[in-house]
Design an enzyme around this catalytic site. Structure first.
Site, PDB file in Angstrom:
ATOM      1  N   HIS A  41      -6.053   2.366  -0.620  1.00  0.00           N
ATOM      2  CA  HIS A  41      -6.131   1.406   0.484  1.00  0.00           C
ATOM      3  C   HIS A  41      -4.720   0.970   0.875  1.00  0.00           C
ATOM      4  CE1 HIS A  41      -5.526  -1.144  -3.009  1.00  0.00           C
ATOM      5  NE2 HIS A  41      -5.009  -2.020  -2.152  1.00  0.00           N
ATOM      6  N   HIS A 125       1.768   1.084   3.430  1.00  0.00           N
ATOM      7  CA  HIS A 125       1.854   2.058   2.348  1.00  0.00           C
ATOM      8  C   HIS A 125       0.587   2.009   1.498  1.00  0.00           C
ATOM      9  CE1 HIS A 125       3.417  -1.664   0.557  1.00  0.00           C
ATOM     10  NE2 HIS A 125       2.840  -1.224  -0.556  1.00  0.00           N
TER      11      HIS A 125
END
Length: 182
Positions: A41, A125
């Site tokens: 995620h 990220h």
């Protein structure tokens, strides 16, 4: 009173998770605690341990913030070390700074009234793995992890997730999904 370890993030589509898992196969033998595919995620805000009584307010704030924005796409462009080459602690799939994501993050933080804004620019990220420091230090040389990728991530909702340990493994449970406005 029960506390939960909570964060706000973007869940990745299954096909993106699968592609990232395939990309890191070549580095599986390195001393890295790899993230489970289903847990991949993008974190927008880590809230830490919060009491159950606060959770409805968190959900409401994220819901209100999310509905002000439309869906958009993020691009993940590289697999590299994070947070930077001088502080290797993780392996990340990194995207370029994204204005929509920055605005959503700022709105959520403003509504929650609990964050000080980081001074550096937020780059989306995905934490693919965490370096095992002691074993990493014993490697004869630092491996190179710097690969260009081109993965498009459609962002259509913001999730509130709880991080729990089950059978010795970290799992992320969806508490609420807040769709972006249409």
């Amino acid at each position: 009173m029960k506390q939960r370890r909570v964060f706000i993030g973007i869940n990745l589509p299954n096909q993106v998770k699968k592609r990232l898992a395939q990309k890191i196969e070549k580095w599986r033998d390195l001393p890295v605690r790899w993230t489970l595919e289903e847990n991949l995620h993008i974190t927008l805000a880590f809230l830490g341990y919060i009491e159950d009584s606060v959770l409805p307010d968190v959900c409401s704030a994220v819901r209100e913030a999310s509905c002000q924005f439309h869906g958009f796409d993020l691009e993940l462009s590289k697999i590299t070390f994070g947070p930077n080459v001088n502080q290797i602690r993780m392996v990340w799939a990194v995207g370029e700074p994204n204005e929509e994501l920055k605005l959503i993050q700022e709105e959520i933080e403003k509504r929650l009234k609990i964050f000080e804004r980081e001074k550096r620019e937020f780059r989306p990220h995905v934490t693919l793995g965490r370096i095992r420091k002691e074993k990493w230090a014993r490697l004869p040389e630092t491996p190179a992890i710097d690969e260009k990728i081109n993965l498009l991530v459609p962002v259509e909702s913001i999730e509130i997730l709880e991080s729990v340990m089950e059978e010795g493994k970290r799992k992320y449970l969806l508490l609420e999904s807040c769709p972006l406005g249409r």
